[in-house]
Design an enzyme around this catalytic site. Structure first.
Site, short mmCIF file in Angstrom:
data_model
loop_
_atom_site.label_atom_id
_atom_site.label_comp_id
_atom_site.label_asym_id
_atom_site.label_seq_id
_atom_site.Cartn_x
_atom_site.Cartn_y
_atom_site.Cartn_z
N GLU A 65 -14.16 8.51 19.59
CA GLU A 65 -14.99 9.47 20.34
C GLU A 65 -14.18 10.69 20.76
OE1 GLU A 65 -15.42 8.05 24.73
OE2 GLU A 65 -15.60 6.26 23.47
N ASP B 157 10.87 2.97 5.73
CA ASP B 157 10.41 1.70 6.30
C ASP B 157 11.57 1.10 7.08
OD1 ASP B 157 9.65 -1.08 6.70
OD2 ASP B 157 8.10 -0.75 5.19
N ILE C 74 0.83 -1.20 0.00
CA ILE C 74 0.00 0.00 0.00
C ILE C 74 0.87 1.25 0.00
CG2 ILE C 74 -1.71 1.32 1.30
CD1 ILE C 74 -2.87 -1.33 2.27
N HIS D 156 -14.21 3.50 8.13
CA HIS D 156 -13.46 2.28 7.80
C HIS D 156 -13.80 1.79 6.39
CE1 HIS D 156 -11.52 -1.60 9.61
NE2 HIS D 156 -10.81 -1.07 8.64
N LEU D 157 -13.59 2.68 5.42
CA LEU D 157 -13.95 2.40 4.03
C LEU D 157 -12.76 1.95 3.18
CD1 LEU D 157 -16.28 5.44 3.21
CD2 LEU D 157 -16.95 3.12 3.87
N GLY D 158 -11.57 1.84 3.79
CA GLY D 158 -10.36 1.58 3.02
C GLY D 158 -10.47 0.45 2.02
N ALA D 159 -11.00 -0.68 2.44
CA ALA D 159 -11.10 -1.85 1.56
C ALA D 159 -12.53 -2.08 1.08
CB ALA D 159 -10.59 -3.09 2.29
N ALA E 201 -4.22 3.24 8.00
CA ALA E 201 -3.60 1.96 8.33
C ALA E 201 -4.43 1.27 9.41
CB ALA E 201 -2.17 2.17 8.80
N ARG E 202 -4.31 1.75 10.66
CA ARG E 202 -5.11 1.24 11.77
C ARG E 202 -5.25 2.35 12.81
NH1 ARG E 202 -6.88 -2.06 9.06
NH2 ARG E 202 -7.04 -4.32 9.31
#
Length: 399
Positions: free
Chosen positions: A260, A168, A149, A273-276, A231-232
């Site tokens: 929140e 990285d 990604i 959470h639309l990434g995938a 990512a997360r």
């Protein structure tokens, strides 16, 4: 014909699931499943006593207890790259939306229903300067994490005429080779933080990256930068992000993981959470996960595992059984298996051994059947975690 029961824990692409052939059965009873397909639901291994493998239709595996799975000899797969295009498209879409003040412009247009003709045009011309934005070109895009990604995000930045710098800590050579020549590789994370106008995170969530974006991380970023987290969620410390936004050090935070603590902040733009979440990505992820499960359950081959070493071997000619030995990576395990098989008069046709430094994975093709008693004897030896016996025939071959 041997049938392999597989449980589906989430709603997955029907097109991908159709790749399961006649040797597989969708099993509703979790206690009988040998394979598990999952997307985002938490996995509780106690519910799957017969489980041999888990395939996650996606890249992140933080919903799977990896240490417990490894201790039980359960192979865990993910699908790296299958959703990469979907995530990268969303990153650039949301960055463009933020920089061009699209949400505010949309709200403004919704309020123009009372105007018409020349008055409408006059109102638009008079107020459009409120939404003047910025372009991507000639800005510096920083990428932290150069997996599939991150590499695609970096390359797309080049195509947008941006300066791109990436870092990285554990680069994979295969991924680095996919970078366009104009992407500059940094020697440290701090080098990227100090230069990036827009910083995009593309690292997995694990013990090392949870809370990676803390006060120190943010202080190292260029003042007025935009931070993107697709990512997360837990990679970023919400309180530290809020403090950086409130002080003006951080211009904006764009994320796919609403929390929140940050919902409603005027410098935050969330997506749910639309990434995938594209039909193409879901099909690719499911198809890849299905193929990983099929190859593992039918032949014991391992590709894209996050806890076992990759191991592939075409069944040897004339072999009738394949013994899979999963063990701790300690000396003497190859000799142990060979000696026990030899003691029982079982001839080895081929032997493949792989290790990832923690787990040893052995594929042993035999010319005579391996009895349950022999399997139990090997499994009882110190250092052995699990043993599988897969019946073969002389015409067996990997897909």
């Amino acid at each position: 014909m041997r049938i392999y029961p597989v449980h589906i824990l989430n709603t997955l692409s029907a097109e991908g699931l159709a790749l399961f052939g006649p040797n597989f059965r969708i099993e509703e009873n979790r206690a009988k499943a040998h394979g598990l397909l999952v997307r985002s639901s938490p996995v509780k291994l106690a519910e799957f006593p017969e489980l041999e493998a888990i395939a996650r239709a996606g890249a992140g595996v933080n919903n799977i207890p990896l240490d417990e799975a490894t201790e039980k000899g359960i192979c865990v797969f993910n699908t790296p790259g299958a959703n990469a295009n979907a995530v990268v498209e969303l990153v650039f879409t949301m960055l463009g939306i933020w920089l061009r003040h699209v949400p505010q412009g949309l709200d403004f247009c919704q309020g123009l229903s009372g105007f018409a003709g020349a008055q409408l045009n006059a109102e638009i011309e008079a107020r459009k300067k409120m939404f003047r934005g910025q372009e991507l070109a000639d800005k510096t895009l920083g990428i932290i994490g150069l997996g599939q990604i991150g590499v695609r995000a970096a390359n797309l930045g080049i195509h947008h005429n941006m300066r791109v710098i990436g870092y990285d800590p554990y680069p994979v050579l295969e991924n680095i080779h996919r970078l366009l020549p104009d992407v500059r590789l940094a020697q440290s994370r701090q080098e990227v933080l100090a230069q990036a106008d827009y910083l995009s995170l593309h690292v997995p969530l694990n013990k090392a990256t949870a809370g990676l974006v803390n006060a120190e991380f943010l202080a190292g970023m260029k003042k007025g930068a935009v931070l993107l987290n697709y990512a997360r969620g837990p990679i970023a410390d919400d309180e530290a992000v809020r403090a950086a936004l409130d002080s003006g050090h951080l211009a904006a935070y764009l994320s796919d993981f609403p929390t929140e603590q940050l919902l409603g902040h005027d410098k935050v733009l969330f997506t749910p959470h639309l990434g995938a979440s594209t039909s193409e990505s879901e099909e690719h992820c499911t198809a890849m996960a299905v193929q990983e499960l099929k190859n593992y359950l039918q032949y014991g081959t391992v590709t894209h595992s996050v806890n076992f070493p990759n191991a592939e071997s075409i069944p040897a000619a004339g072999s009738c059984a394949r013994l899979i030995m999963i063990n701790r990576d300690v000396p003497g395990m190859i000799g142990l298996a060979s000696n026990i098989l030899g003691k029982h008069g079982i001839n080895i046709a081929s032997y493949t051994n792989k290790s990832n430094g923690t787990i040893g994975y052995n594929i042993i093709d035999t010319q005579t059947p391996v009895s349950p008693e022999v399997r139990r004897e090997i499994e009882a030896a110190d250092g052995v975690i699990r043993v599988r016996i897969i019946p073969l025939n002389s015409s067996s071959g990997l897909p």
